[in-house]
Design a protein around this motif. Structure first.
Motif, PDB file in Angstrom:
ATOM      1  N   MET A   1       0.846  -1.161   0.000  1.00 47.10           N
ATOM      2  CA  MET A   1       0.000   0.000   0.000  1.00 47.10           C
ATOM      3  C   MET A   1       0.900   1.235   0.000  1.00 47.10           C
ATOM      4  O   MET A   1       1.802   1.343   0.816  1.00 47.10           O
ATOM      5  CB  MET A   1      -0.885  -0.020   1.246  1.00 47.10           C
ATOM      6  N   TRP A   2       0.635   2.133  -0.938  1.00 47.97           N
ATOM      7  CA  TRP A   2       1.436   3.352  -1.087  1.00 47.97           C
ATOM      8  C   TRP A   2       0.629   4.583  -0.709  1.00 47.97           C
ATOM      9  O   TRP A   2      -0.442   4.818  -1.272  1.00 47.97           O
ATOM     10  CB  TRP A   2       1.909   3.499  -2.527  1.00 47.97           C
ATOM     11  N   PHE A   3       1.150   5.340   0.243  1.00 51.92           N
ATOM     12  CA  PHE A   3       0.626   6.660   0.562  1.00 51.92           C
ATOM     13  C   PHE A   3       1.467   7.654  -0.231  1.00 51.92           C
ATOM     14  O   PHE A   3       2.695   7.676  -0.104  1.00 51.92           O
ATOM     15  CB  PHE A   3       0.757   6.961   2.060  1.00 51.92           C
ATOM     16  N   GLN A  23       3.537   6.075 -12.080  1.00 54.14           N
ATOM     17  CA  GLN A  23       2.224   5.429 -12.152  1.00 54.14           C
ATOM     18  C   GLN A  23       2.362   3.988 -12.614  1.00 54.14           C
ATOM     19  O   GLN A  23       1.732   3.087 -12.046  1.00 54.14           O
ATOM     20  CB  GLN A  23       1.310   6.193 -13.113  1.00 54.14           C
ATOM     21  N   ASP A  24       3.169   3.750 -13.643  1.00 54.38           N
ATOM     22  CA  ASP A  24       3.373   2.392 -14.141  1.00 54.38           C
ATOM     23  C   ASP A  24       4.016   1.512 -13.075  1.00 54.38           C
ATOM     24  O   ASP A  24       3.652   0.350 -12.919  1.00 54.38           O
ATOM     25  CB  ASP A  24       4.251   2.399 -15.399  1.00 54.38           C
ATOM     26  N   GLU A  25       4.966   2.072 -12.332  1.00 56.73           N
ATOM     27  CA  GLU A  25       5.654   1.308 -11.286  1.00 56.73           C
ATOM     28  C   GLU A  25       4.682   0.891 -10.174  1.00 56.73           C
ATOM     29  O   GLU A  25       4.777  -0.212  -9.638  1.00 56.73           O
ATOM     30  CB  GLU A  25       6.806   2.135 -10.700  1.00 56.73           C
ATOM     31  N   LEU A  26       3.747   1.763  -9.852  1.00 61.30           N
ATOM     32  CA  LEU A  26       2.841   1.500  -8.732  1.00 61.30           C
ATOM     33  C   LEU A  26       1.481   0.953  -9.170  1.00 61.30           C
ATOM     34  O   LEU A  26       0.608   0.745  -8.338  1.00 61.30           O
ATOM     35  CB  LEU A  26       2.639   2.785  -7.918  1.00 61.30           C
ATOM     36  N   ARG A  27       1.301   0.689 -10.459  1.00 62.49           N
ATOM     37  CA  ARG A  27      -0.014   0.330 -10.981  1.00 62.49           C
ATOM     38  C   ARG A  27      -0.607  -0.920 -10.362  1.00 62.49           C
ATOM     39  O   ARG A  27      -1.812  -1.046 -10.243  1.00 62.49           O
ATOM     40  CB  ARG A  27      -0.002   0.233 -12.499  1.00 62.49           C
ATOM     41  N   LEU A  28       0.220  -1.874  -9.940  1.00 63.98           N
ATOM     42  CA  LEU A  28      -0.300  -3.101  -9.350  1.00 63.98           C
ATOM     43  C   LEU A  28      -0.402  -3.028  -7.829  1.00 63.98           C
ATOM     44  O   LEU A  28      -0.822  -3.988  -7.186  1.00 63.98           O
ATOM     45  CB  LEU A  28       0.578  -4.293  -9.759  1.00 63.98           C
ATOM     46  N   GLN A  29      -0.017  -1.905  -7.269  1.00 60.27           N
ATOM     47  CA  GLN A  29      -0.052  -1.714  -5.817  1.00 60.27           C
ATOM     48  C   GLN A  29      -1.288  -0.903  -5.439  1.00 60.27           C
ATOM     49  O   GLN A  29      -1.769  -0.087  -6.215  1.00 60.27           O
ATOM     50  CB  GLN A  29       1.196  -0.949  -5.352  1.00 60.27           C
ATOM     51  N   TYR A 119       3.986   1.935   2.380  1.00 57.46           N
ATOM     52  CA  TYR A 119       5.092   2.737   1.864  1.00 57.46           C
ATOM     53  C   TYR A 119       4.618   4.182   1.781  1.00 57.46           C
ATOM     54  O   TYR A 119       3.432   4.438   1.609  1.00 57.46           O
ATOM     55  CB  TYR A 119       5.501   2.264   0.471  1.00 57.46           C
ATOM     56  N   MET A 120       5.571   5.110   1.853  1.00 57.36           N
ATOM     57  CA  MET A 120       5.227   6.517   1.693  1.00 57.36           C
ATOM     58  C   MET A 120       6.164   7.135   0.662  1.00 57.36           C
ATOM     59  O   MET A 120       7.380   7.061   0.802  1.00 57.36           O
ATOM     60  CB  MET A 120       5.345   7.280   3.014  1.00 57.36           C
ATOM     61  N   LEU A 121       5.575   7.729  -0.360  1.00 56.02           N
ATOM     62  CA  LEU A 121       6.335   8.478  -1.362  1.00 56.02           C
ATOM     63  C   LEU A 121       6.285   9.936  -0.928  1.00 56.02           C
ATOM     64  O   LEU A 121       5.218  10.555  -0.907  1.00 56.02           O
ATOM     65  CB  LEU A 121       5.718   8.294  -2.752  1.00 56.02           C
ATOM     66  N   CYS A 122       7.461  10.478  -0.543  1.00 59.44           N
ATOM     67  CA  CYS A 122       7.507  11.790   0.088  1.00 59.44           C
ATOM     68  C   CYS A 122       8.866  12.429  -0.162  1.00 59.44           C
ATOM     69  O   CYS A 122       9.895  11.762  -0.094  1.00 59.44           O
ATOM     70  CB  CYS A 122       7.274  11.619   1.587  1.00 59.44           C
ATOM     71  N   GLU A 123       8.873  13.719  -0.421  1.00 59.84           N
ATOM     72  CA  GLU A 123      10.134  14.432  -0.666  1.00 59.84           C
ATOM     73  C   GLU A 123      10.736  15.034   0.604  1.00 59.84           C
ATOM     74  O   GLU A 123      11.879  15.460   0.592  1.00 59.84           O
ATOM     75  CB  GLU A 123       9.913  15.542  -1.706  1.00 59.84           C
TER      76      GLU A 123
END
Length: 191
Positions: A1-3, A23-29, A119-123
């Motif tokens: 799960m990606w936040f 988007q393609d990398e996370l498409r199945l998540q 997971y968290m995608l964050c800068e």
């Protein structure tokens, strides 16, 4: 799960090719868009500095891949969110009351997850460091690109081109293909 945090959405708005690659990398998540992230983007779009406002406006038009925003009002307590926000500000004054709010809500939610690997995608470096204590695995956009290169899902030259676009949008530093291959990206590659 990606936040996916506000800061990452601003970065993804800087380049269509970058956004599509992520988007393609996370498409199945499973991907989660929190209402507080949407609120922050709307505020930045209306009241942010010119460059940030432009990216926020673009990001608002690119959220479809994340699904409907999750209403967090009944999922976390404001008191817990404020505790985490206080940790993130590290004794500094908040620039505005909502600074670090979305990251803090994400961390408060992650603490309650029992059967997920969030997971968290964050800068925000400080948010990535703190997220480890709340059960999240943090990634900056650059770190995720390096992982994609390492796993053979993205060419290093392409990752470097995305880094150039992020630098042009004042969303990160410039990195060479070799740095993406090695994964040595300095602070942006940690934690």
């Amino acid at each position: 799960m990606w936040f996916v945090d506000t800061s990452a959405l601003l970065s993804l708005a800087a380049d269509d090719g970058l956004r599509q690659a992520i988007q393609d990398e996370l498409r199945l998540q499973k991907r989660v868009l929190l209402d507080v992230v949407l609120d922050e983007l709307e505020g930045l779009s209306a009241y942010g500095k010119p460059g940030t406002a432009t990216l926020a406006t673009a990001a608002l038009g690119q959220l479809g891949w994340l699904g409907e925003p999750v209403d967090t009002s009944d999922l976390v307590t404001p008191e817990r969110v404020i505790e985490i926000q206080d940790i993130l500000r590290s004794g500094r004054s908040l620039r505005h009351p909502a600074e670090h709010w979305a990251e803090s809500v994400t961390m408060a939610m992650a603490e309650r997850l029992q059967q997920a690997d969030p997971y968290m995608l964050c800068e925000d470096y400080d948010a990535r460091v703190e997220s480890l204590a709340h059960g999240l695995t943090p990634f900056s956009t650059h770190k995720l690109l390096a992982q994609m290169v390492h796993n053979g899902r993205l060419a290093a030259d392409c990752a470097a081109t995305f880094a150039d676009a992020l630098k042009a949008a004042e969303r990160g530093s410039d990195y060479s293909p070799e740095e993406f291959v090695s994964g040595r990206l300095g602070r942006v590659g940690r934690p």
